[in-house]
Write a protein that holds these residues in place. Structure first.
Motif, short mmCIF file in Angstrom:
data_model
loop_
_atom_site.label_atom_id
_atom_site.label_comp_id
_atom_site.label_asym_id
_atom_site.label_seq_id
_atom_site.Cartn_x
_atom_site.Cartn_y
_atom_site.Cartn_z
N THR A 30 34.17 36.18 82.51
CA THR A 30 32.90 36.02 81.80
C THR A 30 31.89 35.34 82.72
OG1 THR A 30 34.08 35.79 79.71
CG2 THR A 30 31.80 35.06 79.76
N SER A 42 30.70 37.70 85.33
CA SER A 42 29.80 38.74 84.85
C SER A 42 28.41 38.18 84.55
CB SER A 42 30.38 39.43 83.61
OG SER A 42 30.19 38.64 82.46
N TYR A 43 28.33 36.90 84.21
CA TYR A 43 27.02 36.28 83.96
C TYR A 43 26.46 35.61 85.21
CZ TYR A 43 27.11 37.34 79.01
OH TYR A 43 27.11 38.00 77.81
N ASP A 51 38.15 39.63 73.69
CA ASP A 51 38.79 38.36 73.37
C ASP A 51 37.76 37.24 73.33
OD1 ASP A 51 40.72 36.52 72.86
OD2 ASP A 51 42.09 37.28 74.40
N ARG A 61 41.48 27.16 66.31
CA ARG A 61 42.64 28.02 66.38
C ARG A 61 43.46 27.64 67.59
NH1 ARG A 61 41.53 33.56 66.22
NH2 ARG A 61 42.18 33.56 68.37
N ALA A 78 24.76 42.69 80.45
CA ALA A 78 25.53 41.60 79.84
C ALA A 78 26.79 42.17 79.22
CB ALA A 78 24.69 40.90 78.78
N LEU A 79 27.89 41.44 79.38
CA LEU A 79 29.18 41.91 78.88
C LEU A 79 29.62 41.12 77.65
CD1 LEU A 79 29.47 43.64 81.42
CD2 LEU A 79 31.78 42.76 81.67
N SER A 136 36.61 34.11 75.84
CA SER A 136 35.40 34.37 76.61
C SER A 136 34.37 33.26 76.41
CB SER A 136 34.80 35.71 76.19
OG SER A 136 33.58 35.94 76.84
N ARG A 152 24.91 35.28 73.14
CA ARG A 152 24.86 34.90 74.55
C ARG A 152 24.39 36.08 75.40
NH1 ARG A 152 30.36 32.86 77.13
NH2 ARG A 152 31.01 34.95 76.55
N ALA A 153 24.91 37.28 75.06
CA ALA A 153 24.52 38.48 75.80
C ALA A 153 23.05 38.78 75.58
CB ALA A 153 25.39 39.66 75.36
N SER A 209 37.55 34.47 71.74
CA SER A 209 37.96 33.06 71.76
C SER A 209 38.24 32.58 73.17
CB SER A 209 39.19 32.84 70.88
OG SER A 209 40.29 33.54 71.42
N VAL A 227 39.95 35.44 81.32
CA VAL A 227 38.81 36.00 80.58
C VAL A 227 37.58 35.10 80.76
CG1 VAL A 227 37.92 36.70 78.33
CG2 VAL A 227 40.33 37.10 78.89
N ALA A 228 37.77 33.78 80.67
CA ALA A 228 36.66 32.85 80.88
C ALA A 228 36.11 33.00 82.30
CB ALA A 228 37.12 31.42 80.64
N ALA A 229 37.01 33.14 83.26
CA ALA A 229 36.58 33.27 84.65
C ALA A 229 35.78 34.56 84.83
CB ALA A 229 37.79 33.28 85.58
N PHE A 275 33.21 40.63 75.63
CA PHE A 275 34.63 40.94 75.77
C PHE A 275 35.31 41.01 74.41
CE2 PHE A 275 33.16 39.13 79.68
CZ PHE A 275 33.87 39.76 80.68
N ASP A 321 41.55 30.24 82.30
CA ASP A 321 41.68 31.48 81.56
C ASP A 321 40.99 32.62 82.32
OD1 ASP A 321 41.25 33.62 79.67
OD2 ASP A 321 41.92 32.18 78.17
N ALA A 357 29.13 35.36 71.02
CA ALA A 357 29.22 36.09 72.29
C ALA A 357 28.11 37.13 72.39
CB ALA A 357 30.59 36.76 72.42
#
Ligand code: ADP
Ligand code: MG
Lengths: 276, 271
Positions: A171, A174-175, B94, A276, B89-90, B98, B159-160, B96, A167-169, B92, A165, B156
């Motif tokens: 994330t 960014s961390y 979305d 979900r 820290a970000l 992230s 976490r940030a 689910s 978005v996961a990548a 997002f 994904d 989320a």
């Protein structure tokens, strides 16, 4: 894709058997159906003409004989050893190479032709080569198994890595997740669904190639036992050995389905309730 | 028309200057950002508001080091941002996607700390504190997908927070939850700012939300995007979903931001 439909169908089946009493009834119906088939089969052999085809009772007797005099152990062990080792080596090669080819588009482009070429060679065409190199031992079987099983594992890993994904990548980037953690906790789990499918397919193929190699080379194992029984005129024993191979196939598939379900509890295809 | 002058830039926690970004090549090249400029002071709650497609996400990705801008730079605590900084820290939109579904809630919260080499007891404590701060201490062992959307976004945010950043950057964080949850989460971040003193930069397309949360609202024009105005919001620190939004001052600020966005759009069309 067959893999996706497989997992979805399983999810539906589990939901249908969700009620405990209902599950028991489903099992009773299944057992009854098998008993009915066996009865029809027995009758067909007794009153019809099926050539050398044994009745279930004869088959059971032949199987008990195999187990009774301990004859079953050696060949089963030989087949399972080559099956497991072959699968292990295939995964040990397929997963890392798949990870690299999945992450790097240029590496994939570079190897694609070679990959497609090797993949289309039927492994049985390599039997003479394997015998030349390793004789009739484990080495020959391993060569054939690995040459066949590495492809589904490798390709599924590539697809899995590509399916991370974004978005996961992002994330993880960014961390500032370090590369080893990225590989272990992002890339590998992302690819796990595909990888499990690849390994499950490879597990079936590995058994298939084991048996084929044992028959053709021939090399010690269930395959050779089938041939020997046939050549020695022990027809019920031949059928018994075939049945052993079948049971092994079913058990292997069951094992991998179970392991997959446990390991991928978090996966959308495996979640029970909620989510979900 | 930005409020940044050089002394402010020097003391600012975050300063964005001359940021420009285009996507595509040749004929399909499209400029999204043109000379974006603004600053955030430590302790600020800054909101950035602009219509959908204005390039808000592009702006965040450029200023957080996820995407290289064509021109301009971002400085955090004076240092130029080239890759994602440890002080930022970000969160997002979305949630689910992230959050990592194969990790529990607490696993997700501690993951960045573990990767940074923070020792296990400290990771534990920081995760517990962060989860308590967002009201999720009892859900630590669950998996994200077992939680509602609003709760996932809280994870989320936890976490940030646990990451210990100087600035928390959020990209339309409440755009995909229902109105009630959205109001709760808005008040949660205001409360976090009050109690923890973190600097917030929140992007939204919702003018009400932008004014309700902010000390200052950065108003973006449509693409190619520039900063049209920075509107100070003098509504005090204490905000209330009903009372604050009924105040004449809130209503007039909202109209002002709305007019600025519309004027910028008409301006662009005229060109
Ligand atoms: N990776 C990309 N490649 C090409 N165009 C993009 C890309 N990302 C965004 N865009 C385009 O840039 C514009 C701004 O997008 P975005 O920053 O996501 O806006 P916003 O977050 O304000 O809705 C949109 O027109 C979008 O289609
Ligand atoms: Mg966006």
């Amino acid at each position: 894709m067959t893999a996706a439909t497989g997992t979805r169908a399983r999810g539906v089946a589990r939901r249908a058997g969700g009620v405990p009493g209902g599950a028991r009834r489903v099992w009773a119906v299944k057992a009854g159906f098998v008993a009915l088939l066996a009865a029809v089969w027995e009758a067909a052999v007794r009153f019809g003409d099926l050539g050398t085809f044994p009745a279930p009772t004869e088959l059971c007797r032949a199987l008990t004989d195999l187990v009774g005099d301990g004859e079953i152990g050696g060949p089963v062990l030989d087949t399972l050893t080559s099956w497991a080792l072959g699968l292990l080596v295939s995964a040990a090669i397929g997963v890392p190479v798949g990870l690299v080819l999945g992450v790097s588009a240029s590496a994939y482009r570079l190897c694609r032709f070679l990959l497609d070429f090797l993949r289309t060679i039927p492994s049985l065409a390599l039997v003479p080569l394997a015998v030349l190199l390793y004789g009739s031992g484990l080495g020959s079987k391993m060569l054939l198994i690995v040459f066949t099983c590495v492809w589904p594992i490798l390709l599924q890993t590539v697809y899995g890595v590509r399916d991370i994904d974004p978005v996961a990548a992002e994330t993880c980037r960014s961390y500032r997740i370090r590369p080893s953690h990225r590989a272990l906790f992002l890339i590998l789990p992302s690819a796990a669904g595909y990888l499990a499918t690849g390994v499950r397919i490879a597990a079936g193929v590995s058994l298939l190639i084991s048996l084929s190699a044992e028959i053709i080379i021939p090399s010690p194992g269930i395959g050779q036992a089938i041939t020997s029984a046939q050549l020695g005129g022990a027809i019920p024993a031949m059928y018994a050995w075939i049945a052993v191979a079948g049971v092994l196939g079913v058990l292997i598939n069951l094992l991998f389905t179970r392991v997959e379900r446990r390991a991928l509890r978090w996966h959308p295809s495996q979640r029970q309730g909620g989510g979900r | 028309m930005t409020s940044s002058t050089s002394p402010v830039v020097e003391s600012a926690l975050l300063s964005v200057s001359g940021l420009a970004k285009s996507y595509g090549d040749g004929a399909s090249r499209r400029q999204v950002l043109a000379d974006v400029e603004f600053t955030a002071q430590a302790g600020d709650f800054l909101t950035i508001v602009g219509p959908s497609g204005a390039g808000k996400t592009t702006l965040l990705r450029c200023m957080s080091g996820l995407l290289a801008p064509d021109a301009g730079e971002t400085r955090l605590s004076g240092a130029p941002v080239a890759e994602p900084p440890a002080d930022m820290a970000l969160v997002f939109q979305d949630y689910s996607r992230s959050l990592l579904p194969w990790m529990s809630v607490v696993g997700n919260v501690t993951f960045p700390l573990r990767s940074r080499g923070v020792a296990k007891p400290e990771r534990r404590t920081r995760a517990e504190e962060a989860l308590a701060a967002v009201g999720l201490e009892s859900s630590a062992r669950l998996y994200p997908w077992q939680l509602s959307g609003g709760m996932q976004q809280r994870v989320a945010i936890a976490r940030a927070l646990a990451y210990g950043p100087r600035i928390l950057v959020m990209d339309e964080p409440f755009a995909s939850v229902d109105a009630q949850t959205r109001a709760e989460l808005e008040d949660l971040v205001l409360d976090l700012r009050d109690r923890l003193g973190v600097t917030f930069l929140l992007v939204t397309h919702d003018i009400d939300e932008a004014v309700y949360l902010a000390d200052r609202v950065v108003v973006l024009s449509g693409a190619p995007t520039t900063v049209t105005a920075v509107v100070p919001v003098d509504l005090g620190r204490k905000r209330d979903q009903v009372e604050t939004k009924a105040r004449p001052q809130f209503v007039s600020l909202r109209s002002q931001v709305y007019r600025l966005i519309r004027a910028a759009a008409e301006d662009k069309e005229a060109k």
